[in-house]
Design a protein around this motif. Sequence first.
Motif, PDB file in Angstrom:
ATOM      1  N   PHE A 168       0.824  -1.208   0.000  1.00 49.42           N
ATOM      2  CA  PHE A 168       0.000   0.000   0.000  1.00 49.42           C
ATOM      3  C   PHE A 168       0.852   1.249   0.000  1.00 49.42           C
ATOM      4  CE2 PHE A 168       0.984  -0.799   4.387  1.00 49.42           C
ATOM      5  CZ  PHE A 168       1.089   0.443   4.992  1.00 49.42           C
ATOM      6  N   ASN A 169       0.231   2.339  -0.417  1.00 50.77           N
ATOM      7  CA  ASN A 169       0.842   3.662  -0.388  1.00 50.77           C
ATOM      8  C   ASN A 169       0.482   4.275   0.968  1.00 50.77           C
ATOM      9  OD1 ASN A 169       1.300   6.422  -0.531  1.00 50.77           O
ATOM     10  ND2 ASN A 169       0.580   6.622  -2.625  1.00 50.77           N
ATOM     11  N   PRO A 170       1.452   4.525   1.843  1.00 52.82           N
ATOM     12  CA  PRO A 170       1.142   5.063   3.173  1.00 52.82           C
ATOM     13  C   PRO A 170       0.684   6.521   3.166  1.00 52.82           C
ATOM     14  CG  PRO A 170       3.505   4.975   2.884  1.00 52.82           C
ATOM     15  CD  PRO A 170       2.893   4.320   1.668  1.00 52.82           C
ATOM     16  N   ALA A 193      -3.720   6.964  -1.890  1.00 48.29           N
ATOM     17  CA  ALA A 193      -4.283   5.873  -2.696  1.00 48.29           C
ATOM     18  C   ALA A 193      -3.196   4.937  -3.201  1.00 48.29           C
ATOM     19  CB  ALA A 193      -5.060   6.462  -3.860  1.00 48.29           C
ATOM     20  N   GLY A 194      -3.582   3.707  -3.412  1.00 49.02           N
ATOM     21  CA  GLY A 194      -2.691   2.696  -3.965  1.00 49.02           C
ATOM     22  C   GLY A 194      -2.650   1.478  -3.075  1.00 49.02           C
ATOM     23  N   THR A 195      -3.215   0.370  -3.574  1.00 50.10           N
ATOM     24  CA  THR A 195      -3.219  -0.900  -2.847  1.00 50.10           C
ATOM     25  C   THR A 195      -3.018  -2.015  -3.853  1.00 50.10           C
ATOM     26  OG1 THR A 195      -4.796  -0.004  -1.244  1.00 50.10           O
ATOM     27  CG2 THR A 195      -4.556  -2.396  -1.310  1.00 50.10           C
ATOM     28  N   TRP A 196      -2.204  -3.001  -3.481  1.00 47.36           N
ATOM     29  CA  TRP A 196      -1.940  -4.147  -4.326  1.00 47.36           C
ATOM     30  C   TRP A 196      -2.067  -5.411  -3.486  1.00 47.36           C
ATOM     31  CZ3 TRP A 196       0.637   0.378  -4.118  1.00 47.36           C
ATOM     32  CH2 TRP A 196       0.732   1.128  -5.290  1.00 47.36           C
ATOM     33  N   LEU A 244      -5.072   1.772  -8.048  1.00 48.33           N
ATOM     34  CA  LEU A 244      -4.303   3.016  -7.966  1.00 48.33           C
ATOM     35  C   LEU A 244      -5.102   4.155  -7.357  1.00 48.33           C
ATOM     36  CD1 LEU A 244      -2.452   2.849 -11.397  1.00 48.33           C
ATOM     37  CD2 LEU A 244      -1.691   2.067  -9.140  1.00 48.33           C
ATOM     38  N   GLY A 245      -6.314   3.847  -6.881  1.00 47.93           N
ATOM     39  CA  GLY A 245      -7.120   4.859  -6.215  1.00 47.93           C
ATOM     40  C   GLY A 245      -7.948   5.714  -7.151  1.00 47.93           C
ATOM     41  N   MET A 246      -8.187   5.225  -8.354  1.00 47.06           N
ATOM     42  CA  MET A 246      -8.970   5.994  -9.329  1.00 47.06           C
ATOM     43  C   MET A 246     -10.347   5.382  -9.552  1.00 47.06           C
ATOM     44  SD  MET A 246      -5.991   7.043 -12.030  1.00 47.06           S
ATOM     45  CE  MET A 246      -5.334   5.404 -12.230  1.00 47.06           C
ATOM     46  N   GLY A 247     -10.764   4.484  -8.654  1.00 46.44           N
ATOM     47  CA  GLY A 247     -12.099   3.915  -8.735  1.00 46.44           C
ATOM     48  C   GLY A 247     -12.256   2.748  -9.687  1.00 46.44           C
ATOM     49  N   CYS A 248     -11.140   2.181 -10.149  1.00 46.44           N
ATOM     50  CA  CYS A 248     -11.258   1.033 -11.064  1.00 46.44           C
ATOM     51  C   CYS A 248     -10.181  -0.015 -10.771  1.00 46.44           C
ATOM     52  CB  CYS A 248     -11.208   1.484 -12.521  1.00 46.44           C
ATOM     53  SG  CYS A 248      -9.793   2.520 -12.920  1.00 46.44           S
ATOM     54  N   PRO A 249     -10.298  -0.707  -9.623  1.00 48.82           N
ATOM     55  CA  PRO A 249      -9.348  -1.784  -9.316  1.00 48.82           C
ATOM     56  C   PRO A 249      -9.424  -2.867 -10.390  1.00 48.82           C
ATOM     57  CG  PRO A 249     -10.936  -1.467  -7.524  1.00 48.82           C
ATOM     58  CD  PRO A 249     -11.347  -0.587  -8.639  1.00 48.82           C
ATOM     59  N   GLU A 250      -8.272  -3.455 -10.730  1.00 47.32           N
ATOM     60  CA  GLU A 250      -8.280  -4.472 -11.770  1.00 47.32           C
ATOM     61  C   GLU A 250      -7.231  -5.533 -11.504  1.00 47.32           C
ATOM     62  OE1 GLU A 250      -5.447  -2.470 -15.135  1.00 47.32           O
ATOM     63  OE2 GLU A 250      -7.542  -1.889 -15.139  1.00 47.32           O
ATOM     64  N   LEU A 251      -7.505  -6.721 -12.029  1.00 42.01           N
ATOM     65  CA  LEU A 251      -6.541  -7.809 -11.976  1.00 42.01           C
ATOM     66  C   LEU A 251      -5.492  -7.545 -13.039  1.00 42.01           C
ATOM     67  CD1 LEU A 251      -9.020 -10.791 -11.657  1.00 42.01           C
ATOM     68  CD2 LEU A 251      -7.490  -9.931  -9.880  1.00 42.01           C
ATOM     69  N   LEU A 255       9.526   8.140   2.446  1.00 43.49           N
ATOM     70  CA  LEU A 255       8.667   6.955   2.472  1.00 43.49           C
ATOM     71  C   LEU A 255       8.586   6.336   1.090  1.00 43.49           C
ATOM     72  CD1 LEU A 255       5.628   8.325   4.533  1.00 43.49           C
ATOM     73  CD2 LEU A 255       7.380   6.760   5.349  1.00 43.49           C
ATOM     74  N   GLY A 256       8.133   5.100   1.070  1.00 41.64           N
ATOM     75  CA  GLY A 256       7.891   4.401  -0.186  1.00 41.64           C
ATOM     76  C   GLY A 256       6.685   3.492  -0.023  1.00 41.64           C
ATOM     77  N   ILE A 257       6.406   2.700  -1.023  1.00 47.89           N
ATOM     78  CA  ILE A 257       5.338   1.715  -0.933  1.00 47.89           C
ATOM     79  C   ILE A 257       5.719   0.728   0.175  1.00 47.89           C
ATOM     80  CG2 ILE A 257       4.081  -0.105  -2.176  1.00 47.89           C
ATOM     81  CD1 ILE A 257       3.559   2.816  -3.137  1.00 47.89           C
ATOM     82  N   GLU A 258       4.739   0.330   0.968  1.00 52.37           N
ATOM     83  CA  GLU A 258       5.011  -0.540   2.116  1.00 52.37           C
ATOM     84  C   GLU A 258       4.209  -1.826   2.052  1.00 52.37           C
ATOM     85  OE1 GLU A 258       4.584   1.447   5.867  1.00 52.37           O
ATOM     86  OE2 GLU A 258       5.737   3.175   5.197  1.00 52.37           O
ATOM     87  N   ARG A 259       4.699  -2.818   2.799  1.00 52.08           N
ATOM     88  CA  ARG A 259       4.001  -4.086   2.958  1.00 52.08           C
ATOM     89  C   ARG A 259       3.199  -4.033   4.255  1.00 52.08           C
ATOM     90  NH1 ARG A 259       7.204  -8.568   5.273  1.00 52.08           N
ATOM     91  NH2 ARG A 259       8.886  -7.438   4.274  1.00 52.08           N
ATOM     92  N   ASP A 260       1.956  -4.449   4.198  1.00 48.04           N
ATOM     93  CA  ASP A 260       1.109  -4.517   5.389  1.00 48.04           C
ATOM     94  C   ASP A 260       1.474  -5.795   6.136  1.00 48.04           C
ATOM     95  OD1 ASP A 260      -0.865  -4.838   7.302  1.00 48.04           O
ATOM     96  OD2 ASP A 260      -2.506  -4.276   5.972  1.00 48.04           O
ATOM     97  N   ILE A 261       2.251  -5.658   7.195  1.00 42.51           N
ATOM     98  CA  ILE A 261       2.742  -6.833   7.925  1.00 42.51           C
ATOM     99  C   ILE A 261       1.640  -7.516   8.730  1.00 42.51           C
ATOM    100  CG2 ILE A 261       5.126  -6.017   7.995  1.00 42.51           C
ATOM    101  CD1 ILE A 261       4.611  -5.176  10.920  1.00 42.51           C
TER     102      ILE A 261
END
Length: 120
Positions: free
Chosen positions: A39-41, A44-47, A66-73, A91-97
């Motif tokens: 995720f982007n701390p 927006a931004g989740t993978w 990417l936080g634009m309302g259209c999550p996709e595989l 900061l950078g993209i982080e892993r949700d531990i």
Amino acid sequence: MKLLGKRQRVRMLVNGQRNAQRMENEGDTYDFWPVVKLFNPCGAGTWLLTELDPDDPDIAFGLCDLGMGCPELGSVRLSELESIKLMGGALGIERDIHFKAKKSLRAYAVEARQHEVIKA
């Protein structure tokens, strides 16, 4: 922090090998549960990622938002995520531990399309 821990990387490579083999033989893929959430701390931004390409382990597959309302595989290059610098490089993209998947990737994708955001 590395985006993938050693165990996560191994599990995602195994998933990628299993799906590559299955696509060769049957043309379909397994519906794995996400192994890692990135995720982007700062916004927006989740993978939610399930596997790594066995031919190029820098490429991960999963549900990307990417936080634009259209999550996709789709696929994402881990080195690109690692290169993202936020807040002046602090900061950078982080892993949700603390992330623990509760359903398959397809189930997360169906829900994300309904809500236009990943809920994990």
